[in-house]
Design an enzyme around this catalytic site. Sequence first.
Site, short mmCIF file in Angstrom:
data_model
loop_
_atom_site.label_atom_id
_atom_site.label_comp_id
_atom_site.label_asym_id
_atom_site.label_seq_id
_atom_site.Cartn_x
_atom_site.Cartn_y
_atom_site.Cartn_z
N SER A 29 62.27 29.98 36.92
CA SER A 29 63.46 30.09 36.06
C SER A 29 64.19 28.76 36.09
O SER A 29 64.06 27.98 37.04
CB SER A 29 64.38 31.19 36.60
N TYR A 68 68.46 36.11 43.31
CA TYR A 68 67.58 35.80 42.18
C TYR A 68 67.31 34.29 42.13
O TYR A 68 66.15 33.85 42.03
CB TYR A 68 68.20 36.26 40.86
#
Length: 254
Positions: free
Chosen positions: A139, A152
């Site tokens: 990400s 995350y």
Amino acid sequence: MHITGNTVFIPGATSGIGLALALRLHDRGNTVIVGGRRTELLDRITAEHPGLHAVRIDTTDPDSIRIAAEQVLTEHPELNVLIPMAGIMRAEDWTTPDGFLATAEETVTTNLLGPIRLIGAFIEHLRSRPDATIVTVSSGLAFAPLRITPTYNATKAAIHMLSESIRLQLADTSVRVVELEPPAVRTDLMPGHAENETAMPLADFIDEVVQLIESHPEATEIQVETVKFLRYGEARGDYPQVVAALNQHDPHGK
């Protein structure tokens, strides 16, 4: 990775980026197997998209991964691409253990242990193929943190370094390691994400990803233009400004 002629397994492909990528790869002449937990959803996807294959898998469960891997390799022995796509993104409040601990543990299990276990289940087979690829999914938040999603961010940073490391170990094998680095994309990964006008439309993201794979088959990182703001902040020397910009619209921020 070549854009066509592959047999691809994508655990976590029943919605969002995973499903969109599965459908696009299928359209480009690949055999695609999608994986997910809900059999009724898998049945609906395969009914709506003839030629797409499906296998039930819970990537948080080691036994489920083992059983699914056996099924995939029995039914598709020519498998040469693995894309561990399953992931969760949830807000956390680290000012109290009640605000983050359970979520953090679940996030690590899904986003980090899941891909590690999946690669472990398929690596021996992939090494037996003459041309194989593992596509990891990190990400933009692996490189600049969003305040409300600490674990995350951390799991995606770990996926980045895992990708870098196993690429070194597999350098003399037939297995390539490619890292897909999405920016914010309009999906249901978090509540409100699909309506976020600052996020990239899903169709535009998939268009650019497929174009990058096709035009740069030897690339080790797949980076759409939007994610480079996050990816290279530290290298450019404007990392503090990147972090501030990323978090300026955070409703949970201080």
